[in-house]
Design an enzyme around this catalytic site. Structure first.
Site, PDB file in Angstrom:
ATOM      1  N   ASP A 107       0.786  -1.072  -0.139  1.00  0.00           N
ATOM      2  CA  ASP A 107      -0.198   0.025   0.015  1.00  0.00           C
ATOM      3  C   ASP A 107       0.889   1.092  -0.068  1.00  0.00           C
ATOM      4  OD1 ASP A 107      -2.806   1.324   0.600  1.00  0.00           O
ATOM      5  OD2 ASP A 107      -1.603   2.121   1.978  1.00  0.00           O
ATOM      6  N   GLU A 110       0.951   5.573   0.229  1.00  0.00           N
ATOM      7  CA  GLU A 110       0.404   6.885   0.493  1.00  0.00           C
ATOM      8  C   GLU A 110       1.233   7.886  -0.526  1.00  0.00           C
ATOM      9  OE1 GLU A 110      -2.104   5.147   2.893  1.00  0.00           O
ATOM     10  OE2 GLU A 110      -2.298   7.109   2.203  1.00  0.00           O
ATOM     11  N   HIS A 135      -5.509   4.671   6.298  1.00  0.00           N
ATOM     12  CA  HIS A 135      -4.728   5.842   5.450  1.00  0.00           C
ATOM     13  C   HIS A 135      -3.175   5.828   5.888  1.00  0.00           C
ATOM     14  CE1 HIS A 135      -8.170   6.454   2.840  1.00  0.00           C
ATOM     15  NE2 HIS A 135      -8.974   7.009   3.958  1.00  0.00           N
ATOM     16  N   ASP A 173      -2.793  -0.120   6.285  1.00  0.00           N
ATOM     17  CA  ASP A 173      -3.540  -0.763   5.357  1.00  0.00           C
ATOM     18  C   ASP A 173      -3.211  -1.977   4.672  1.00  0.00           C
ATOM     19  OD1 ASP A 173      -4.785   2.732   3.790  1.00  0.00           O
ATOM     20  OD2 ASP A 173      -4.979   1.617   5.767  1.00  0.00           O
TER      21      ASP A 173
END
Length: 585
Positions: free
Chosen positions: A41, A43, A182, A187
């Site tokens: 994952d 960001e 998030h 995540d």
């Protein structure tokens, strides 16, 4: 949550070599319990892999239900993180200031990845960013097998179990031990539990190997394959196609640069949407509409969807349901939500894709400016009792006479100037409020305010971009055609009046003259609304702004305010060029 300035990589068990198994023709393939998955994952600073940057990477390596290792690091994006993103993720500029850059991080991540299968929730987003980072840093992307848990969930998790297929919803369905928030590692950890839950369901459906997993969602029933004959006589040309049932009713409308090739794809493994498989089973005929240009095809698609409202089209079926926000025409104007522009020479903002979006925009305006919210028609000569908002100091109370008509008119003028020009008057108090909420760790309230602000900005941007095009009597533009020659477009009052194509080597002005002479006669809309549905005008505007488009002639003016909502929206990562139409979302 703490942050890291260096990579953290924990391997709890060495990778085991695959066992040599003498299999039969029925069980050829890599058993899922022997497959190493890396669940990843990211960001980022925004949604575009070419314009935005990674701020955090989190990954979990698993095999046979066992966690082999974890990888987590913040990444210095070398650009400021938008305030909206910081509110969403909790990652601030201070947190990444001393973090390693992507060129330092990526080689270690690729080493951690090895030859494993990549798993991600909405994998296209994460893989696109990783590929772009590899290209930018000179690293080779290993092109691994990619499994998207969103696609699997769409096939395996019903609406009765979860309202949608977002990670948070699926984490609740499969009782994930970590709640997604998030942050990249959290995540990724939640996605691991979702993956295992999905694999458990697939096992009951006979999916036991990696090869079966990779192709599960693209199985094509024989009944679907047998309908490939529907594409046999279609033209290999740009345009629109309509699937119809046995009674001639339109089931689905689509567009393509090659109608025949696109329609044939509905009968192959490349079509993975479940509702399209259902539509193909019902379809008995396909009607093509050949168009001179790609833009004409897109516009005709919108018009046909609005006309027929096909049951299998999810977007653009009800363009008439858009909403506008207006300043009412009365001594003490207020904000009102209406379904159409009435030509009453007041200020309108929009359109918004729904009444709910318009209500969010109005709420944002009320958060920024103390305009009255009561619906009574006030008169300076007949004072009335104050409402609760006035007693709370959130309204100047023009109803009681505490605020004079001149003072209230100045407030309305500020609102009008912000809506039609520079939105700074509205943005400044909202940004300050959002930052204050974030500092107080009221992240949900800050995110709610951010969403209302973005909705307002999108509506203001739409107004300021569409209104000038809607007011222009005629714009003729051209673009080089991939087939040679020029694509020619005539736009009148924001509506596509006609399009044409000049062949390679021909004088394009001859075709321009023929186009303008034969184009549709269009009456102007009620300003600031265009003479077409707003979604059509938005498509035209995006086409006009594409690289390589040349203006042939402009009748009237086509301008946009400098320092207006467009530049303000760009600060929040909501630039028109990077965002889809809200009516398409």
């Amino acid at each position: 949550m703490g942050f890291f300035t260096v990579l953290r990589m924990t391997i709890t068990a060495p990778a085991r070599p695959a066992r040599a198994i003498q299999g039969t023709l029925d069980d050829l393939g890599t058993p899922l319990h022997e497959v190493t998955f890396v669940v990843v994952d990211l960001e980022t600073t925004g949604g575009s892999a070419h314009a935005d940057h990674i701020t955090e990477i989190g990954a979990v390596k698993v095999r046979g239900g066992e966690v082999l290792g974890e990888f987590q690091t913040l990444v210095n994006p070398r650009v400021p993180i938008p305030a909206v993103i910081s509110v969403l993720t909790g990652i601030t500029n201070a947190m990444v200031a001393t973090a390693p850059r992507i060129e330092q991080v990526l080689p270690s991540f690729l080493e951690f990845l090895g030859d494993a299968v990549v798993v991600a929730h909405n994998a296209r987003f994460d893989v696109t960013f990783l590929k772009a980072a590899a290209s930018a840093t000179g690293n080779r992307w290993p092109d691994p097998v990619v499994i998207d848990t969103v696609l699997l969930a769409r096939a395996l998790v019903t609406r009765d179990e979860a309202p949608n297929h977002k990670l948070a919803s699926l984490a609740r369905v499969f009782h994930a031990q970590v709640t997604p928030d998030h942050r990249a590692l959290h995540d990724a950890q939640a996605t691991v539990d979702v993956l295992h839950g999905l694999l458990g369901r697939l096992g009951g459906l006979g999916v036991h190997t990696l090869e079966e997993l990779a192709t599960y969602s693209v199985r094509v029933p024989q009944a679907t394959r047998r309908k490939r004959y529907l594409a046999d006589d279609l033209p290999s040309a740009p345009g629109v196609y309509m699937f119809k049932d046995g009674q001639g009713r339109v089931l689905y409308v689509g567009t393509s640069v090659d109608i025949r090739t696109r329609v044939r794809s509905y009968f192959t493994a490349s079509e993975q949407r479940r509702r399209m498989a259902e539509m193909v089973r019902i379809a008995e005929a396909v009607t093509p509409v050949v168009c001179a240009t790609a833009l004409e095809a897109q516009v005709r698609e919108l018009r046909l969807i609005a006309e027929h409202k096909p049951r299998y089209n999810r977007r653009s079926r009800h363009p008439e349901k858009s909403a506008w926000v207006k300043l009412t025409v009365e001594p003490f104007p207020r904000l009102s939500i209406v379904t159409a522009v009435r030509g009453d020479e007041t200020t309108y903002v929009g359109p918004f894709p729904s009444k709910t979006a318009a209500e969010d925009a109005v709420a944002a305006l009320h958060d920024a400016l103390p305009l009255r919210r009561c619906t009574d028609r006030l008169s300076p000569k007949r004072p009335s009792p104050a409402c609760a908002l006035a007693e709370m100091g959130r309204c100047g109370a023009p109803c009681t006479g505490a605020q004079s008509p001149q003072e209230y008119a100045a407030l309305v003028a500020r609102a009008r100037d912000a809506l039609l020009g520079d939105p700074g008057t509205v943005l400044s108090p909202l940004e300050q409020r959002m930052q204050s909420l974030a500092q107080d760790e009221r992240y949900e309230d800050a995110a709610s305010l951010r969403d209302r602000l973005l909705t307002l900005l999108r509506g203001m941007t739409r107004s300021q971009r569409l209104a000038p095009l809607a007011a222009a009597p005629e714009i003729v533009a051209a673009r080089r055609s991939p087939l040679g020659g020029w694509e020619l477009v005539c736009v009148r009052y924001g509506r596509l009046a006609g399009s044409s194509h000049s062949p390679r080597g021909a004088d394009p002005m001859v075709y321009v003259d023929a186009l303008t002479a034969s184009a549709e006669v269009v009456a102007p809309g009620l300003a600031p609304a265009p003479a077409a549905y707003p979604e059509e005008t938005e498509k035209i505007l995006r086409w006009l702004e594409e690289p390589g488009v040349r203006l042939v002639s402009v009748e009237g003016e086509w301008t946009c305010p400098v320092g207006g909502a467009v530049s303000a929206a760009a600060r929040f990562g909501a630039t028109p060029a990077a965002s889809p139409s809200p009516f398409e979302a």
